[in-house]
Design an enzyme around this catalytic site. Structure first.
Site, mmCIF file in Angstrom:
data_model
loop_
_atom_site.group_PDB
_atom_site.id
_atom_site.type_symbol
_atom_site.label_atom_id
_atom_site.label_comp_id
_atom_site.label_asym_id
_atom_site.label_seq_id
_atom_site.Cartn_x
_atom_site.Cartn_y
_atom_site.Cartn_z
ATOM 1 N N GLY A 17 0.823 -1.221 0.000
ATOM 2 C CA GLY A 17 0.000 0.000 0.000
ATOM 3 C C GLY A 17 0.851 1.262 0.000
ATOM 4 O O GLY A 17 0.599 2.202 -0.764
ATOM 5 N N VAL A 121 -5.398 -5.837 -4.856
ATOM 6 C CA VAL A 121 -4.030 -6.391 -4.907
ATOM 7 C C VAL A 121 -3.881 -7.537 -3.907
ATOM 8 O O VAL A 121 -2.986 -8.368 -4.004
ATOM 9 C CB VAL A 121 -2.969 -5.298 -4.602
ATOM 10 C CG1 VAL A 121 -1.560 -5.801 -4.894
ATOM 11 C CG2 VAL A 121 -3.222 -4.022 -5.416
ATOM 12 N N THR A 122 -4.772 -7.580 -2.922
ATOM 13 C CA THR A 122 -4.698 -8.597 -1.876
ATOM 14 C C THR A 122 -4.782 -10.006 -2.470
ATOM 15 O O THR A 122 -5.611 -10.283 -3.333
ATOM 16 C CB THR A 122 -5.868 -8.385 -0.880
ATOM 17 O OG1 THR A 122 -5.820 -7.045 -0.401
ATOM 18 C CG2 THR A 122 -5.788 -9.353 0.292
ATOM 19 N N HIS A 178 -3.216 -15.617 -10.862
ATOM 20 C CA HIS A 178 -1.965 -15.142 -10.262
ATOM 21 C C HIS A 178 -1.508 -16.199 -9.262
ATOM 22 O O HIS A 178 -1.683 -16.089 -8.069
ATOM 23 C CB HIS A 178 -2.245 -13.808 -9.566
ATOM 24 C CG HIS A 178 -1.019 -13.179 -8.984
ATOM 25 N ND1 HIS A 178 0.129 -12.970 -9.701
ATOM 26 C CD2 HIS A 178 -0.772 -12.683 -7.739
ATOM 27 C CE1 HIS A 178 1.021 -12.380 -8.927
ATOM 28 N NE2 HIS A 178 0.503 -12.199 -7.729
HETATM 29 N N1 APR Z 1 -8.514 -2.735 7.139
HETATM 30 C C1 APR Z 1 -7.510 -1.926 6.772
HETATM 31 N N2 APR Z 1 -6.228 -2.314 6.789
HETATM 32 C C2 APR Z 1 -5.959 -3.555 7.199
HETATM 33 C C3 APR Z 1 -6.974 -4.465 7.588
HETATM 34 C C4 APR Z 1 -8.307 -3.999 7.538
HETATM 35 N N3 APR Z 1 -9.324 -4.785 7.897
HETATM 36 N N4 APR Z 1 -6.382 -5.634 7.931
HETATM 37 C C5 APR Z 1 -5.065 -5.479 7.760
HETATM 38 N N5 APR Z 1 -4.798 -4.224 7.320
HETATM 39 C C6 APR Z 1 -3.499 -3.629 7.003
HETATM 40 C C7 APR Z 1 -2.415 -3.988 8.013
HETATM 41 O O1 APR Z 1 -2.530 -3.195 9.185
HETATM 42 C C8 APR Z 1 -1.140 -3.721 7.216
HETATM 43 O O2 APR Z 1 -0.649 -2.411 7.415
HETATM 44 O O3 APR Z 1 -2.987 -4.146 5.777
HETATM 45 C C9 APR Z 1 -1.579 -3.900 5.757
HETATM 46 C C10 APR Z 1 -0.892 -5.046 5.054
HETATM 47 O O4 APR Z 1 0.439 -4.706 4.932
HETATM 48 P P1 APR Z 1 1.623 -5.767 4.991
HETATM 49 O O5 APR Z 1 1.436 -6.677 6.148
HETATM 50 O O6 APR Z 1 2.909 -5.008 4.866
HETATM 51 O O7 APR Z 1 1.385 -6.663 3.692
HETATM 52 P P2 APR Z 1 1.812 -6.306 2.177
HETATM 53 O O8 APR Z 1 3.161 -6.861 1.898
HETATM 54 O O9 APR Z 1 1.559 -4.874 1.929
HETATM 55 O O10 APR Z 1 0.780 -7.191 1.359
HETATM 56 C C11 APR Z 1 -0.593 -6.878 1.342
HETATM 57 O O11 APR Z 1 -0.931 -7.533 -0.954
HETATM 58 O O12 APR Z 1 0.434 -8.538 -2.551
HETATM 59 C C12 APR Z 1 -0.552 -8.736 -1.569
HETATM 60 O O13 APR Z 1 -0.085 -10.983 -0.770
HETATM 61 C C13 APR Z 1 -0.067 -9.621 -0.438
HETATM 62 O O14 APR Z 1 -2.256 -10.015 0.481
HETATM 63 C C14 APR Z 1 -1.072 -9.279 0.643
HETATM 64 C C15 APR Z 1 -1.339 -7.791 0.386
#
Ligand code: APR
Length: 313
Positions: A17, A121-122, A178
């Site tokens: 993000g 993207v999730t 993917h």
């Molecule tokens: N609402 C808002 N934000 C949330 C929620 C929610 N319900 N649940 C989790 N988050 C936030 C977390 O607090 C965290 O900051 O989502 C963020 C995820 O960030 P990371 O753990 O750094 O994960 P990241 O590497 O960014 O990956 C996110 O993208 O590519 C995909 O597989 C990857 O599913 C994953 C997603």
């Protein structure tokens, strides 16, 4: 469009993000809002990015929040909230954990940014995009998944390396889900218009295809604590740019099929034209029998996961 100025919200201020928001800021695409359940995380990164504006020549346009009211009026919402993969986990292992996050985020988007185009993207990407489509109830053209640009960029990098040319001259095409079932298309992968089938031997092309399909896993293994984010975050920003600028770029994305490639009611990676309405058109390539079969196998796999794991269909 809020007050004539574009607004893009990024849900999740983690690795993907924040990378995406930073890329959007550098591209000067409009006001950017980062939302995370950890408010300070979003606010702190937003402040850091706003301060970087002086150095990188953009205005202080990034704000952080944990409140969905702040995403109202967004033209595009990019969803990166959720757990990344850990070593030994497949994208599919993430399904139930991330599905509940997508349900919650989808409800927030539906209530506060009902006219937005949503880019997911999730992971697992194709399943979470379908789930988001259901959670928002938006027309399917306005819910799109980011994956094909990333997978194609990975293939591009490996092709450029093997041929010994600049990344800039390589255009790769990777379709399908993917994950392990993705379908790299060497016939549609070119170096300045020359198909790579004329530049590389079959063995090299096959190994590039395999490394591309395992590209995310290779990085997860190396990182040991998280998954890729530079390429995924920037790929999502490219999609947002095509939507807000109505650029009509032709890019591989996860899109909802209604009969194209012989499949329906599933999200899978296909070439699409991205404009202000989201997916303006799905482009149907002339595939050889084995290419089409592999794409359909990929679609069937995700369709079965949709019904067996998420209860859809
Ligand atoms: N609402 C808002 N934000 C949330 C929620 C929610 N319900 N649940 C989790 N988050 C936030 C977390 O607090 C965290 O900051 O989502 C963020 C995820 O960030 P990371 O753990 O750094 O994960 P990241 O590497 O960014 O990956 C996110 O993208 O590519 C995909 O597989 C990857 O599913 C994953 C997603």
């Amino acid at each position: 469009m809020a007050n004539g100025k574009r607004k893009i919200s990024v849900i999740g201020a983690g690795n993907v993000g924040a990378t995406c928001a930073f890329s959007l800021a550098e591209r000067k695409l409009g006001d950017i809002v980062m939302l995370d359940i950890f408010e300070g995380f979003a606010k702190g990164k937003a402040l850091d990015m706003s301060q970087a504006g002086q150095i990188l020549n953009y205005d202080g346009i990034v704000t952080g929040t944990s409140s969905y009211e702040d995403i109202s009026g967004s033209d595009v919402v990019i969803v990166t909230s959720g757990f990344p993969r850990k070593p030994g986990m497949t994208r599919e292992d993430l399904i139930s954990k991330n599905a509940s996050i997508i349900s919650e985020v989808g409800a927030g988007i539906k209530d506060h940014a009902p006219d937005s185009v949503v880019i997911v993207v999730t992971n697992p990407l194709d399943l979470m995009t379908y789930h988001m489509w259901k959670a928002t109830g938006f027309p399917h053209q306005r819910v799109i998944g980011q994956a094909g640009i990333l997978d194609s960029a990975r293939m591009t990098h490996f092709v450029a390396d093997a041929v010994g040319v600049s990344n800039e001259d390589v255009h790769a095409m990777v379709l399908g889900g993917h994950g392990d079932t993705m379908v790299p298309l060497p016939r549609y992968t070119t170096v300045s218009g020359i198909p790579i089938t004329q530049l590389l031997d079959t063995e090299t092309i096959e190994s590039i295809g395999k490394r591309t399909a395992g590209g995310g896993g290779e990085i997860v293994k190396l990182l040991e604590r998280g998954s890729a984010f530079y390429a995924p975050g920037n790929a999502a920003a490219i999609m947002a740019e095509s939507v807000v600028g109505d650029r009509k770029r032709l890019l591989p994305c996860s899109a909802y099929l209604t009969g194209q490639y012989g499949m329906e009611d599933v999200y899978i990676g296909v070439p699409v034209i991205l404009g202000k309405n989201g997916v303006e058109k799905i482009v149907e390539l002339n595939l050889e029998q084995d290419e089409l079969e592999r794409l359909q196998e990929s679609g069937s796999f995700y369709k079965s996961q949709l019904s067996e794991v998420l209860g859809w269909g």
